[in-house]
Enzyme design. Structure first.
Site, short mmCIF file in Angstrom:
data_model
loop_
_atom_site.label_atom_id
_atom_site.label_comp_id
_atom_site.label_asym_id
_atom_site.label_seq_id
_atom_site.Cartn_x
_atom_site.Cartn_y
_atom_site.Cartn_z
CG ASP A 44 37.46 35.47 91.26
OD1 ASP A 44 37.16 34.34 91.69
OD2 ASP A 44 37.87 35.66 90.08
CB SER A 45 33.91 32.60 94.82
OG SER A 45 34.79 32.53 95.92
CG ASP A 83 40.92 34.40 93.11
OD1 ASP A 83 41.89 33.99 92.44
OD2 ASP A 83 39.78 33.89 93.06
CE LYS A 113 42.12 30.96 93.08
NZ LYS A 113 41.58 31.26 91.74
CD GLU A 115 39.87 32.22 87.33
OE1 GLU A 115 39.44 32.29 86.16
OE2 GLU A 115 39.14 32.33 88.33
CD GLU A 182 36.70 25.86 89.74
OE1 GLU A 182 37.55 26.74 89.99
OE2 GLU A 182 35.47 26.05 89.81
O1 KIV Z 1 37.26 32.31 93.81
C1 KIV Z 1 37.28 31.17 94.31
O2 KIV Z 1 36.59 30.89 95.30
C2 KIV Z 1 38.12 30.17 93.69
C3 KIV Z 1 38.04 28.78 94.23
C4 KIV Z 1 36.81 28.12 93.76
C5 KIV Z 1 39.25 27.98 93.90
O3 KIV Z 1 38.83 30.45 92.78
#
Ligand code: KIV
Length: 265
Positions: A44-45, A83, A113, A115, A182
């Site tokens: 999600d970055s 994500d 993934k 969080e 992280e």
């Molecule tokens: O969204 C992302 O890029 C991440 C990584 C930094 C692990 O969650």
């Protein structure tokens, strides 16, 4: 050969490091895949490094599916992990199942993934029961940006470190196949790594994790708003790109492009 969750377990057992990078589109995913990286995270970055937003909160499910599809088309060997964006798994287990299922069915991802610590253990268990491999993510969890008061190192106090350590154990018990750790002190990440059977993937968590992940745009020098202490810029593609574009501009303006080799007779 496509990397699977079994390769993650095998690598941990063999003490072979796992490599992971983010990618959000076909050409960058192709680069990561060709370089032999084990897993591509459609993170999600994307919100920050592609969409130009200040944090990861606004990106939507539909946008994440769009990016996952492009990455999945390019990834011949690398495992593709999507994500789950903010609010795609926070309301109910049903919601989480529906959204994670979309990543697998529509996006072509092999895993998701999400969080959080013990508070998401029920969701990790439900997704795992639905045959969706889940990578957990603890420590600095950027979707908790407002609660954490920014992007801050986590687990510095004894109590905070103990809580993160326990969260890791709970998420493993819930069925997570791997866990991103992280921005925590390296010693805490080492303890977590040693106590879990599943691999830890570190980002700002020291060298003892079972693998490492970076945001591709940090590594390539394509994101210049800030560079976290834990990220390493291996090349400055932004600078190279600007120089190439300036050269093109000059050649158009002085009439040296297109040359005869770029023209039809
Ligand atoms: O969204 C992302 O890029 C991440 C990584 C930094 C692990 O969650």
């Amino acid at each position: 050969m496509k990397i699977t969750v079994n390769d993650f377990y095998r690598k941990k057992q063999a003490a072979e490091k796992i490599t992971m990078l983010t990618a959000y589109d076909y050409p960058t995913a192709q680069m990561v895949d060709e370089a032999g990286i084990d897993a591509i995270l459609v993170g999600d970055s994307v919100s920050m490094v592609v969409q130009g937003i200040a944090n990861t909160l606004p990106v939507t499910m539909d946008e994440m599916i769009y990016h996952t599809k492009m990455v999945a088309r390019a990834a011949k060997n690398a495992m593709v992990i999507s994500d789950m964006p903010y609010m795609s798994y926070h309301i109910s287990v049903e919601d989480a199942l529906r959204n994670a299922g979309r990543f697998i069915k529509e996006g072509g991802a092999q895993a998701v993934k999400l969080e959080g610590g013990r508070e998401v253990a029920g969701i990790v268990a439900a997704l795992t029961r639905a045959e969706i491999p889940v990578m957990a993510h603890i420590g600095l969890t950027p979707q908790a940006f407002h609660r954490m008061g920014g992007f801050k190192v986590q687990g510095r106090s004894k109590e905070a470190a103990e809580r993160i350590f326990e969260d890791a154990r709970i998420l493993e018990d819930a069925g997570a196949f791997s866990i991103v750790v992280e921005a925590v002190p390296a010693e805490l990440a080492t303890q977590i790594t040693k106590s879990l059977a599943i691999p830890t993937i570190g980002i700002g968590a020291g060298v003892e994790c079972d693998g490492q992940v970076l945001v591709l745009h940090d590594l390539l020098g394509l994101f210049e708003r800030f560079l976290p202490k834990f990220a390493k810029r291996y090349v400055n593609l932004k600078e190279l790109g600007v120089r190439a574009i300036q050269e093109y501009k000059k050649e158009v303006e002085d009439g040296t492009f297109p040359g005869s080799e770029h023209s039809f007779s």
